[in-house]
Each structure stands twice: as structure tokens, then as C-alpha cells.
Write an enzyme that holds these catalytic residues in place. Structure first.
Site, PDB file in Angstrom:
ATOM      1  N   LYS A 124       0.835  -1.202   0.000  1.00 51.21           N
ATOM      2  CA  LYS A 124       0.000   0.000   0.000  1.00 51.21           C
ATOM      3  C   LYS A 124       0.873   1.256   0.000  1.00 51.21           C
ATOM      4  O   LYS A 124       1.915   1.301   0.667  1.00 51.21           O
ATOM      5  CB  LYS A 124      -0.912  -0.041   1.227  1.00 51.21           C
TER       6      LYS A 124
ATOM      7  N   SER B  68      -9.451   1.668   2.206  1.00 53.37           N
ATOM      8  CA  SER B  68      -8.483   2.404   1.412  1.00 53.37           C
ATOM      9  C   SER B  68      -7.382   1.555   0.778  1.00 53.37           C
ATOM     10  O   SER B  68      -6.547   2.073   0.023  1.00 53.37           O
ATOM     11  CB  SER B  68      -7.828   3.481   2.294  1.00 53.37           C
TER      12      SER B  68
ATOM     13  N   SER C 204     -10.600  -1.132   5.829  1.00 58.87           N
ATOM     14  CA  SER C 204      -9.778  -0.801   4.664  1.00 58.87           C
ATOM     15  C   SER C 204      -9.076  -1.987   4.024  1.00 58.87           C
ATOM     16  O   SER C 204      -8.572  -1.868   2.905  1.00 58.87           O
ATOM     17  CB  SER C 204      -8.745   0.266   5.033  1.00 58.87           C
TER      18      SER C 204
END
Length: 477
Positions: free
Chosen positions: A81, A157, A181
Site C-alpha cells: 500500500k 483504502s 480498509s
């Protein structure tokens, strides 16, 4: 190997590399080719670590040739990420402000995976600073599309990692979760995802030299996305355990006592009674059927503990901290990424100090109530998101869209607030879109969540890798 490397699981790839059936460097090249072919449609990978990945893979091959032991993830490519450090490359958080913020060291979770032989192959997209909403759209890299449907968000996310894993660009993804997320991208992209217990995996979420405030210490946890539960189990064993970089980590064993009988599973299809889409309810039902077929005892219960109070307390603690930092943070966010936080603060305004301190006690009471529930049951089964995958940016469009998304992720919010582990796993397809469920367990019993998720996976089957649907024109980026 019976399949192309990009279609293989982490368990399969690591075994093949260790046995000398394929070189780790060849595995990396196959995945780089897959990224080149697919990323223009999906826009999940923001930067490939081409030379670094090749060097890491050659080192795995060198060790094997020298007869040295290899790690359990030997040669397995993974994305990281965009808010997690990979040494030598910028950690941009999607923002121009951090374009040159080159990391000096790997994040603890990256270091653990690399030490196990896994190969970081690229960063994956996020919403700006992970604050721009649920949909991964960033100032530097544009929007990521769901490989199942270009008009649906991959979730967030950690949506870049979810989309990359689902479409075969990486075998594993490394994200983080403070309210869904990891689990929401897993549900929307048809993968599996593990949100660990608070204090289970080491992490370092500092941006700069200072440690974050309380809620930002208690809620976010790093964790993996994969295509099979067996891969999650393998990564869990690698990531669990103390690390001096994170004094919060508890030295609990990766696996607890083996159950001497069937698991007791409580089902909550509509947490809080606020409504659930029929396709999601059907996925929960299919997961429950899979658990029954595996011999586990499944029982519907009215609800989880004090859900409305939990989500309200979560919102007030988080928004109070955001409100203090917002005058500075908003100056580095693009204007179109400010709406989500501003809508959140309008819906759940910050509180005064006395109320903030009271809510820290409320959290402990909620943890106690969940602990009592998870003495009666080994697992709780429920939806990840109470709607099918939604259109990009719904949560930032207006107050109604924000409320709809906030309501739909309520069980993720609640379990993040109390720090419990959960595994997201597909409950099937409806209208061509994945529908995800989650299995929630007691603190530090990720292993129970994985046992339950394996039963669901055997019943429903893995859904990915998937070929992304073509789109009209290139993805914005």
C-alpha cells in the site's frame, strides 16, 4: 507448475520456487508482464520496483542454488500500500507533497515478508493520505477501477492492493485497516483479507518523527490480502510476533488451542437492524451453509453488542483527533479530497476533552461485552459491507452518500474499534459482482477466523484471479 505463475497461490509459488521447479526471477518477470498487460485497465499499481524486485528474486535463487534455507514465502511477489514504507522508494501517500519522501527502511510488515522470501513488486494506490474517502483516487496516480466492473469502486483504502491481487498482478497485497480498509477491498474485489487483532502484527504508521495520537494508535493495523485462505494463514504466521519497532505487539502464539469439536458460530446478517441488501444477505446465508456443511454449529443471534454506541464512539474519537490536525492537513490535500473528512466532521463533530476521555472508557466496556459474546461463540459471521460494490466516490459526493457508505460498513467500524480480528472471504457472486462476508473472532484468535473462512471457501470457492473488463479509454492516472 500447472498454471501460469500469476494465477498461482502463494503456497503453490513458494513450494515451486523452493523445489527448483521455477526460478524466483522468472516468477517476478511473469508478474511484471502481467502488470504491463493489466494495469492500464485497472490502475492499481502506482510504481513497480523493477530492479529491486529482480535483485531480491536473484537472491532467493542464489540461496537455493547454494543449498541455504529459504523462507516460507520464497519468491512470492506482493504489492505494498502506498502509505507503507519500502526502503529506497518514496512513500507518497498519493500526494504531490510526499512525491520525494524516499523511505530509509522497510515498514515492519514489509521487512517481515521480505525476510520470509517474499518480493515487493510495487506500490498500490490509495485515496489521498487515506483520508480522501473509501475509493482509491489519488492526486499523483488517479483512480483505481474494480477489475470486476469498471463502474464500481474496488473499495478502500487498500483498494489498489485488492484490485492488484484480484487481477493477478501480485500474489499478495499488504494493506492496513482501521475500519474496513482491508476487508472492504477484499469483499468488492473477490479476494480474502485478514484484519488482525490490535497488537498482533508490528507496524509503524508515523508520518515524520512524531507518534500519532491515541485513536490512530489503537485502530489501524497492517494486514494481508490474498486469493486463498491458505495464503492468509501462511502470511499470518510470518507477520505475527513482537518487534522492538512496535512495543504494542503481544507475544501471543500465532495459533491457539485446537478446538476439540465444532466451532460455535453466531450469525448477524443485518447488524443494528439498519438494512442489508438481498445479495449480501444471500452471501451471509451461503457462508452459514458452508460452515454447517463443515460440521460447525451455526446460530442466528439478534445483534452484536451496542452497535450504534460503538460507531458513535468511534466517530467522535477519530473526528476529534482529525479536527485538531485538520487546519494543517487540509493544506496538503487537493480540494476534491477534502470532502470526505469535512462530511465526516459535520456528521460526527469533535467533542470536548471530558467527553473524549469518557469515550476511552466506553471503548473498554464495549471490548468487555464483545469478550462475553465470544465466550459463548467462537466466531461471529456477518457482512463486510451491507451493499454490493458501489460506484466510485459515493462517500464523498454529498451527505446522503456519506451516510449510506458509513452505514454499510458499520460492522467493520465496530470490530476495528474494539480491536478484534476478522477474515473477509467471498460469499459468492451476484449480478457478476463479488459479495463478501467476514468472520470475527476473539482477540489473538485469527486462527479461528481462518478455520471458519476455510469452510466458507470450500463451499463457495475462490473467485479470483479475474480478467479485468475492458474500459472505454485509459484509466485516469
Amino acid at each position: 507448475m500447472e498454471s501460469e505463475p500469476w494465477k498461482c497461490t502463494a503456497v503453490e509459488l513458494a513450494a515451486a520456487v523452493t523445489a527448483g521447479e521455477i526460478d524466483a526471477e522468472e516468477v517476478v518477470e511473469h508478474h511484471l508482464d502481467r502488470i504491463a498487460a493489466v494495469n492500464p485497465l485497472v490502475n492499481a499499481v502506482t510504481r513497480t520496483f523493477v530492479e529491486q524486485a529482480r535483485r531480491d528474486a536473484r537472491e532467493v535463487d542464489r540461496r537455493r542454488s547454494a543449498g541455504l534455507p529459504l523462507g516460507p514465502l520464497a519468491g512470492v511477489p506482493f504489492t505494498v500500500k502506498e502509505n507503507l514504507d519500502v526502503r529506497g522508494v518514496p512513500t507518497t501517500h498519493g500526494l504531490a507533497h510526499f512525491r520525494e519522501a524516499r523511505a530509509r527502511a522497510d515498514a515492519p510488515s514489509v521487512a517481515r515478508l521480505r525476510a520470509a522470501g517474499a518480493v515487493p513488486i510495487g506500490h498500490a494506490n490509495v485515496p489521498d493520505l487515506t483520508l480522501g474517502g473509501m475509493h482509491p483516487h489519488s492526486e499523483l496516480f488517479g483512480s483505481t477501477r474494480n477489475p470486476w466492473h469498471p463502474g464500481r469502486t474496488p473499495g478502500g483504502s487498500s483498494g489498489g492492493d485488492g484490485a492488484a491481487v484480484a487481477s493477478g498482478m501480485a500474489t499478495l497485497g499488504l494493506g492496513n485497516d482501521s475500519g474496513g480498509s482491508i476487508r472492504i477491498p477484499a469483499a468488492f474485489c473477490g479476494t480474502v483479507g485478514l484484519k488482525p487483532s490490535y497488537g498482533r502484527y508490528p507496524a509503524d504508521h508515523r508520518i515524520g518523527p512524531d507518534d500519532p495520537p491515541l485513536a490512530s494508535q489503537l485502530l489501524p493495523v497492517d494486514g494481508p490480502l490474498a486469493r486463498t485462505v491458505a495464503d492468509l494463514r501462511l502470511v499470518h504466521e510470518v507477520l505475527a510476533g513482537p518487534d522492538p519497532r512496535d512495543p504494542r505487539v503481544v507475544p501471543a502464539p500465532a495459533h491457539g488451542p485446537v478446538p476439540d469439536g465444532p466451532l460455535r458460530v453466531a450469525v448477524v446478517a443485518d447488524p443494528g437492524g439498519q438494512g442489508v441488501h438481498p445479495d449480501v444477505r444471500a452471501a451471509v446465508g451461503a457462508a452459514a451453509d458452508g460452515l454447517r456443511a463443515a460440521g460447525h454449529r451455526v446460530e442466528e443471534i439478534p445483534d452484536v453488542p451496542r452497535l450504534a454506541e460503538t460507531t458513535a464512539a468511534y466517530g467522535h474519537l477519530v473526528m476529534t483527533e482529525f479536527a485538531l490536525a485538520w487546519p494543517r492537513v487540509r493544506t496538503i490535500l487537493p480540494e476534491d479530497s477534502r470532502a470526505y473528512v469535512e462530511l465526516s466532521m459535520a456528521r460526527t463533530p469533535p467533542v470536548e476533552l471530558a467527553e473524549y476521555l469518557r469515550l476511552t472508557g466506553v471503548r473498554l466496556g464495549l471490548q468487555r461485552d464483545w469478550a462475553h459474546l465470544l465466550r459463548r461463540y467462537d466466531l461471529v459471521l456477518g457482512p463486510v459491507f451491507t451493499e454490493p460494490p458501489v460506484e466510485p466516490g459515493l462517500e464523498s459526493r454529498d451527505a446522503d452518500g456519506h451516510q449510506r457508505v458509513t452505514r454499510a460498513m458499520r460492522l467493520c467500524t465496530a470490530t476495528s474499534f474494539v480491536g478484534l480480528p476478522a477474515v473477509a472471504v467471498p460469499g459468492g457472486l451476484a449480478d457478476g459482482l463479488p459479495q463478501g462476508v467476514q468472520l470475527i473472532g476473539p482477540m489473538y484468535r485469527e486462527d479461528l477466523c481462518l478455520i471458519g473462512a476455510e469452510a466458507v471457501e470450500r463451499h463457495v470457492g475462490p473467485l479470483t484471479p479475474v480478467e479485468p473488463l475492458p474500459v472505454a479509454g485509459p484509466v485516469e492516472g
